[in-house]
Motif scaffolding. Structure first.
Motif, PDB file in Angstrom:
ATOM      1  N   GLY A  81       0.456  -1.016   0.115  1.00  8.37           N
ATOM      2  CA  GLY A  81      -0.040  -0.336   0.293  1.00  8.37           C
ATOM      3  C   GLY A  81       1.035   1.229  -0.024  1.00  8.37           C
ATOM      4  N   ASP A  82       0.385   1.961  -0.085  1.00  8.42           N
ATOM      5  CA  ASP A  82       0.682   3.899  -0.332  1.00  8.42           C
ATOM      6  C   ASP A  82       0.955   4.576   0.889  1.00  8.42           C
ATOM      7  N   ALA A  83       0.529   4.205   2.147  1.00  2.00           N
ATOM      8  CA  ALA A  83       0.300   4.751   3.028  1.00  2.00           C
ATOM      9  C   ALA A  83       1.887   5.648   4.091  1.00  2.00           C
ATOM     10  N   MET A  84       2.624   4.517   3.858  1.00  3.10           N
ATOM     11  CA  MET A  84       3.723   5.019   3.739  1.00  3.10           C
ATOM     12  C   MET A  84       4.293   6.481   3.323  1.00  3.10           C
ATOM     13  N   VAL A  85       4.526   6.813   2.076  1.00  5.00           N
ATOM     14  CA  VAL A  85       4.819   7.343   0.915  1.00  5.00           C
ATOM     15  C   VAL A  85       3.686   8.697   1.186  1.00  5.00           C
ATOM     16  N   ARG A  86       2.533   8.266   1.375  1.00  4.22           N
ATOM     17  CA  ARG A  86       1.887   9.325   1.213  1.00  4.22           C
ATOM     18  C   ARG A  86       1.699  10.282   3.102  1.00  4.22           C
ATOM     19  N   LEU A  87       2.845   9.596   4.027  1.00  3.50           N
ATOM     20  CA  LEU A  87       2.178   9.661   5.206  1.00  3.50           C
ATOM     21  C   LEU A  87       4.058  11.102   4.936  1.00  3.50           C
ATOM     22  N   MET A  88       4.622  10.340   4.363  1.00  4.45           N
ATOM     23  CA  MET A  88       5.805  11.310   4.162  1.00  4.45           C
ATOM     24  C   MET A  88       5.829  12.718   2.983  1.00  4.45           C
ATOM     25  N   ASN A  89       5.050  11.898   2.149  1.00  7.50           N
ATOM     26  CA  ASN A  89       4.295  13.441   0.997  1.00  7.50           C
ATOM     27  C   ASN A  89       3.911  14.288   1.909  1.00  7.50           C
ATOM     28  N   VAL A  97      -6.176  -1.021  -3.149  1.00  7.75           N
ATOM     29  CA  VAL A  97      -5.609   0.934  -3.591  1.00  7.75           C
ATOM     30  C   VAL A  97      -5.198   0.496  -4.601  1.00  7.75           C
ATOM     31  N   PRO A  98      -6.064   2.080  -5.971  1.00  9.03           N
ATOM     32  CA  PRO A  98      -5.570   2.085  -7.486  1.00  9.03           C
ATOM     33  C   PRO A  98      -4.386   2.912  -7.062  1.00  9.03           C
ATOM     34  N   VAL A  99      -3.443   2.915  -8.109  1.00  6.43           N
ATOM     35  CA  VAL A  99      -2.268   3.687  -8.224  1.00  6.43           C
ATOM     36  C   VAL A  99      -2.337   3.872  -9.512  1.00  6.43           C
ATOM     37  N   VAL A 100      -2.141   4.940  -9.433  1.00  4.14           N
ATOM     38  CA  VAL A 100      -1.823   5.354 -11.279  1.00  4.14           C
ATOM     39  C   VAL A 100      -0.053   5.013 -11.220  1.00  4.14           C
ATOM     40  N   GLY A 101       0.440   4.406 -12.096  1.00  6.56           N
ATOM     41  CA  GLY A 101       1.659   3.925 -12.513  1.00  6.56           C
ATOM     42  C   GLY A 101       2.198   4.819 -13.097  1.00  6.56           C
ATOM     43  N   ARG A 102       4.045   4.647 -13.258  1.00 10.07           N
ATOM     44  CA  ARG A 102       4.630   6.035 -14.353  1.00 10.07           C
ATOM     45  C   ARG A 102       5.086   4.889 -14.636  1.00 10.07           C
ATOM     46  N   TYR A 141      -4.686   7.628   3.969  1.00 10.52           N
ATOM     47  CA  TYR A 141      -3.812   6.782   5.313  1.00 10.52           C
ATOM     48  C   TYR A 141      -4.128   6.335   6.669  1.00 10.52           C
ATOM     49  N   ALA A 142      -4.881   7.160   6.724  1.00  6.23           N
ATOM     50  CA  ALA A 142      -5.457   7.012   8.457  1.00  6.23           C
ATOM     51  C   ALA A 142      -5.288   5.873   9.017  1.00  6.23           C
ATOM     52  N   ALA A 143      -6.214   4.729   8.078  1.00  8.20           N
ATOM     53  CA  ALA A 143      -6.427   3.503   8.567  1.00  8.20           C
ATOM     54  C   ALA A 143      -5.435   2.492   8.774  1.00  8.20           C
ATOM     55  N   ALA A 144      -4.120   2.764   7.918  1.00  7.49           N
ATOM     56  CA  ALA A 144      -3.005   1.999   8.183  1.00  7.49           C
ATOM     57  C   ALA A 144      -2.671   2.153   9.567  1.00  7.49           C
ATOM     58  N   LEU A 145      -2.824   3.539   9.397  1.00  7.71           N
ATOM     59  CA  LEU A 145      -1.607   3.837  10.803  1.00  7.71           C
ATOM     60  C   LEU A 145      -2.435   3.895  11.679  1.00  7.71           C
ATOM     61  N   SER A 146      -3.974   3.653  12.215  1.00 11.64           N
ATOM     62  CA  SER A 146      -4.235   3.360  13.352  1.00 11.64           C
ATOM     63  C   SER A 146      -4.182   2.695  13.989  1.00 11.64           C
ATOM     64  N   PRO A 147      -4.003   2.361  15.894  1.00  6.87           N
ATOM     65  CA  PRO A 147      -3.740   0.965  16.847  1.00  6.87           C
ATOM     66  C   PRO A 147      -5.142   0.269  16.186  1.00  6.87           C
ATOM     67  N   ALA A 148      -5.684   0.698  15.994  1.00  8.40           N
ATOM     68  CA  ALA A 148      -7.349  -0.144  15.079  1.00  8.40           C
ATOM     69  C   ALA A 148      -7.097  -1.258  14.689  1.00  8.40           C
ATOM     70  N   ARG A 149      -5.590  -0.900  13.623  1.00 11.51           N
ATOM     71  CA  ARG A 149      -5.497  -2.255  12.407  1.00 11.51           C
ATOM     72  C   ARG A 149      -5.062  -3.750  13.109  1.00 11.51           C
ATOM     73  N   TYR A 150      -4.271  -3.460  14.068  1.00 14.57           N
ATOM     74  CA  TYR A 150      -4.450  -4.528  14.758  1.00 14.57           C
ATOM     75  C   TYR A 150      -4.863  -5.530  14.799  1.00 14.57           C
ATOM     76  N   ARG A 151      -7.052  -4.577  15.025  1.00  8.46           N
ATOM     77  CA  ARG A 151      -7.788  -5.343  15.502  1.00  8.46           C
ATOM     78  C   ARG A 151      -8.110  -5.489  14.204  1.00  8.46           C
ATOM     79  N   ASP A 152      -8.028  -5.667  12.667  1.00  8.06           N
ATOM     80  CA  ASP A 152      -8.876  -6.307  11.554  1.00  8.06           C
ATOM     81  C   ASP A 152      -7.702  -6.881  11.311  1.00  8.06           C
ATOM     82  N   PRO A 153      -8.684  -8.772  11.184  1.00  6.00           N
ATOM     83  CA  PRO A 153      -8.176  -9.933  10.471  1.00  6.00           C
ATOM     84  C   PRO A 153      -7.155  -9.524   9.162  1.00  6.00           C
ATOM     85  N   ALA A 154      -7.848  -9.121   8.287  1.00  7.96           N
ATOM     86  CA  ALA A 154      -7.200  -8.993   7.263  1.00  7.96           C
ATOM     87  C   ALA A 154      -5.362  -8.260   7.324  1.00  7.96           C
TER      88      ALA A 154
END
Length: 478
Positions: free
Chosen positions: A58-66, A142-147, A451-464
């Motif tokens: 996923g793109d969570a970390m790239v988006r956070l850093m950008n 997560v759809p991402v535009v390739g380059r 990217y909020a959900a990918a960084l939230s503590p609640a992510r560890y309660r998500d089976p996926a």
């Protein structure tokens, strides 16, 4: 009578200071609490660098850093760049036969995730760098535009400034081109990857500026120890400070850096984090081996250090040094430090990272200076002169407090009114502004980024997400 605030932020490192700034700018009455002076526990031990080149999934970390770099650039604009932001980049070098392909694959993935465009110089230009356009994060696509990678003339980064520079990365596969621009690198180097939306800054000046901004809009600082968090009927009601009056507040932010777990237990929570020791060497490059305008230089290959027979015998005798005889991990890195006539270099290498208990001050390591020097000398042979005649080292370091997948914890905890901004590992300075911006959106009910959900503590309660953790792969840590 207890004083009252909207939010108490526990921890005045770079994360806590940034949180106080982001919340106060949104109108919250903020009390920032730390028993130590601001920015003095771990934040002042930083390499002070930033980058937007990060792996998935996923793109969570790239988006956070950008987002965080966007904010850093805005703050630099507003302050006449008081914290010395530059855009010199990160330069990953390899001499491994498989290294060029590995660097290219890593760059392609990160660029598709949003780091920018990949430009390839030399090598097989017939190969196109178009990669998959859908990246899975658990069961969420997560759809991402390739380059496509493009081929233009390579332009080195300037020593100063941050505007008007390319993003993405330049992959140099032509040895003559590498030697022309980086003659101090080993002649064995077969490829370098120059990540461009990267550089460094003064963490102390950034933190001081953020704290000044926060206090200018009403935030307060208390030099005190948080003794207890008052949780009444399952909700935060305030905090008790040692030697000071109690504080009433309906919101508490754990931004305690390497003390995250200790503070989490005040809320009755066991946080999914651990700490590693990471040390930093500073020394004078009196021979001028590394140019003062060099980027951050990173050796992308694992290393087996060359020891004399006598040295090998000594290292083999002690269990704590025996591992130095084997294959050590990639990631030895160095950069110029200081301004003007400074000759100082910083060198870091997490060759022995493992979970440890947090002890302050950091325990000494008699081998680190020599081992770090030997590691970066694999990439920059001219530094071997300092192995034989070592300069006087200046050593410090701190803790990388992190989650198992090396992503931060930003968002609400299981106790109502309790939040966390932590587990920023070795990227606290670069991520602090973006993470604080996300935290403030959570606290104030503002719109949340993708990217909020990918960084939230609640992510560890998500089976996926739990299933994804079992086969995570790269964590992006140096």
């Amino acid at each position: 009578m207890a004083s009252a605030y909207d939010v108490v932020v526990c921890g005045a490192g770079i994360a806590g200071v940034a949180a106080a700034w982001a919340l106060a700018e949104r109108g919250a009455r903020v009390l920032l609490v730390d028993e130590r002076p601001p920015l003095s526990l771990t934040s002042d031990k930083s390499t002070e660098c930033y980058r937007n080149l990060w792996p998935g999934p996923g793109d969570a970390m790239v988006r956070l850093m950008n987002r965080s770099i966007d904010l850093l650039e805005q703050l630099a604009d507003e302050s006449d760049n008081v914290f010395g932001l530059n855009r010199r980049g990160y330069l990953y070098a390899t001499a491994d036969p498989a290294g060029p392909a590995l660097l290219r694959a890593a760059a392609e993935k990160s660029c598709v995730l949003g780091a920018g465009e990949l430009r390839v110089h030399g090598g097989d230009q017939r190969r196109k760098a178009e990669v998959g356009r859908e990246l899975a994060l658990g069961q969420v696509v997560v759809p991402v535009v390739g380059r496509r990678s493009s081929v233009v003339g390579y332009v080195p980064a300037p020593a100063h400034g941050y505007r008007g520079q390319p993003d993405g990365a330049d992959l140099l596969l032509d040895r003559a081109l590498i030697r022309r621009h980086f003659p101090y690198l080993s002649e064995r180097v077969t490829a370098v990857l120059h990540a461009r939306r990267c550089g460094w800054l003064s963490a102390q000046q950034l933190g001081t500026y953020l704290l000044e901004r926060a206090r200018a809009v009403g935030a307060c600082l208390a030099l005190a120890r948080v003794e207890e968090v008052d949780v009444t009927n399952g909700s935060v009601a305030g905090v008790r400070l040692r030697g000071a009056e109690d504080v009433r507040a309906g919101c508490f932010v754990n931004a305690a850096g390497p003390l995250l777990r200790e503070v989490g237990r005040m809320l009755g929570l066991e946080l999914p984090v651990y700490s590693e020791r990471h040390r930093k060497l500073a020394f004078e490059d009196r021979l001028g081996v590394v140019p003062r305008d060099a980027p951050m230089l990173i050796w992308a290959d694992p290393v087996e250090l060359s020891w004399s027979d006598e040295e090998r015998a000594l290292l083999a005798e002690a269990p704590e040094t025996h591992h130095l005889l084997g294959r050590l991990p990639a990631g030895a890195h160095t950069r110029p430090e200081g301004h003007g006539a400074s000759q100082w270099l910083l060198a870091l290498w997490a060759y022995d990272a493992e979970p440890v208990d947090e002890v302050f001050p950091l325990p000494a390591d008699e081998q680190f200076a020599e081992v770090a020097l030997r590691g970066v000398a694999e990439m920059i042979p001219g530094l071997r002169a300092y192995v034989e005649r070592p300069p006087r080292p200046v050593l410090d370091g701190g803790y990388y407090t992190k989650t198992r997948e090396n992503r931060p914890l930003v968002g609400p905890l299981e106790v109502r009114g309790a939040y966390i901004l932590g587990a920023l590992s070795g990227y606290g300075v670069m991520a602090a502004c973006g993470a604080a911006d996300l935290l403030a959106a959570h606290v104030t009910g503002g719109p949340l980024p993708s990217y909020a959900a990918a960084l939230s503590p609640a992510r560890y309660r998500d089976p996926a997400y739990q299933a994804l953790l079992e086969d995570w792969g790269e964590t992006g840590q140096l």
